[in-house]
Enzyme design. Sequence first.
Site, short mmCIF file in Angstrom:
data_model
loop_
_atom_site.label_atom_id
_atom_site.label_comp_id
_atom_site.label_asym_id
_atom_site.label_seq_id
_atom_site.Cartn_x
_atom_site.Cartn_y
_atom_site.Cartn_z
N SER A 4 1.16 12.85 -1.79
CA SER A 4 0.82 13.06 -0.41
C SER A 4 -0.27 11.92 0.11
CB SER A 4 0.16 14.52 -0.12
OG SER A 4 -0.97 14.42 -0.92
N SER A 20 -0.28 13.40 -6.32
CA SER A 20 -0.61 12.61 -5.01
C SER A 20 -1.34 11.49 -5.00
CB SER A 20 -1.08 13.66 -4.15
OG SER A 20 0.09 14.45 -3.73
N LYS A 25 -8.67 9.22 2.53
CA LYS A 25 -7.57 10.10 2.78
C LYS A 25 -8.27 11.22 3.91
CE LYS A 25 -4.03 13.20 0.45
NZ LYS A 25 -3.62 13.63 -0.72
N1 GLN Z 1 4.35 16.44 -4.23
C1 GLN Z 1 3.17 17.59 -5.00
C2 GLN Z 1 3.26 18.87 -3.88
O1 GLN Z 1 3.85 18.57 -2.82
C3 GLN Z 1 1.99 17.34 -5.31
C4 GLN Z 1 1.12 16.94 -4.00
C5 GLN Z 1 -0.19 16.67 -4.31
O2 GLN Z 1 -0.63 16.11 -5.37
N2 GLN Z 1 -0.97 16.76 -3.44
O3 GLN Z 1 2.83 19.81 -4.05
#
Ligand code: GLN
EC number: 6.3.5.7
Length: 484
Positions: free
Chosen positions: A152, A176, A77
């Site tokens: 994400s 995410s 990532k």
């Molecule tokens: N969807 C959540 C956010 O937008 C989690 C994102 C994540 O785990 N990085 O914060």
Amino acid sequence: MMHRLTLAQIARGLAAKDFSAVELSEALLARIGQFDPQLNSFITVTADQARAQAQAADARRAAGENGALLGAPIAHKDLFCTQGVRTSCASKILDNFVSPYDATVVEKLAAAGCVSLGKLNMDEFAMGSANESSHYGPVRNPWNTECVPGGSSGGSAAAVAARLIPAATGSDTGGSIRQPAALTNLTGIKPTYGRVSRWGMIAYASSLDQGGPLARTAEDCALLLGAMAGFDPKDSTCVDQPVDDYLAALNRPLNGLRIGLPREYFGAGLDPRLSDAVMACVEVLKKLGATVREIGLPNMQHAIPAYYVIAPAEASSNLSRFDGVRFGYRCESPVNLEDLYKRSRGEGFGAEVKRRIMVGTYALSAGYYDAYYLKAQKIRRLIRSDFIGAFQEVDVILGPTTPNPAWKLGEKSSDPIAAYLEDIYTITANLAGIPGLSMPAGFVDGLPVGVQLLAPYFQEGRLLNVAHQYQQATDWHQRAPEGF
Ligand code: GLN
């Protein structure tokens, strides 16, 4: 057909000299070239580096080494710093940033012999659940390219699901790893907070962020997590505790396993078809020897508001380092220092990141701190207590990973609250710091459904064990999207 192999199968193939690490990475680089234009899962492909690492892995094997990950192709990532390679966090503000060092996770996996094929697309600064907020454009779900892959870690998920790579790293601040795994038919594990080093993983919300693997099977997650986890003196939140033998944990029978189903996970908002898939999964686990009871997690209803105060608050602080001075994007011809800050940040950050910085700055400001941030921290403690209480009665907690299957690109992008609600089942694990895993458990209209398992602190082995036993009894995880 090398691209269909799991990491465990690749290890056997390399050991048996069925193919070399160089041949394998060449085959996958060709697939990335052929299919990634449809998915947009990679931000950077590091073909030369991959070839050099694959040659080195083959040489180490020829010299007698036989580590399970020696020659295993992966990708990271794009929030894990990679020395000499752009690390963008999918943001314009870091588009020109070449990291001078490797993240601990990157270093550990390279030492184990993994071959990195590149850097994967993601939501900008890991903020999102759809992978639509990347500066490099949205990622598409290989199960239906009209749909989002989740976020994400959407690039990680799409690339592994489409068999461009067998496994990838991701990060999970509120879901995410688990949510995109669920939406693309993968297995992904968010470890206990502090199990995996965050050194060199660009921070979103430091008290919630954890790195972990996405792969097709629990066995592959066990292989990768074993190599990623461990104490790191460079991360003061990393816990100094021995790493369990996750591979050895896989084969324990599930006799007597106590599963808790939180009633709050099966209420309004859950697509009934997903609920059916989850209950079918429970039946399989019962046949394998598990017992099931209902439990309560009464403070779950407060999780989303608490998370969306704490995460933006920490983000607003973490992202203050991107000021146009030290690294990253700088605006053209600033007239003074204030103009430089304002325009570099104004032009460098995308809309969702700006929204979170504003929410977080507001929540932390004098006069509002007690009403929002402090209150959210108290809710966080209640959520943790709910879990500690529940784990007195059960060994794992099971439920849906997400309330809905993958949705269409653009469907929720104008309504941030609708997107935030997709995190309802995953964010509590981050608030409490406990480990969570998502595994494939069926399909709805051709789109994958994920089941989430949660366990007490440092019981990653238990999660991988349950998922592996389930995967020995089912074949959902083996299904591949058509056309790739
Ligand atoms: N969807 C959540 C956010 O937008 C989690 C994102 C994540 O785990 N990085 O914060």
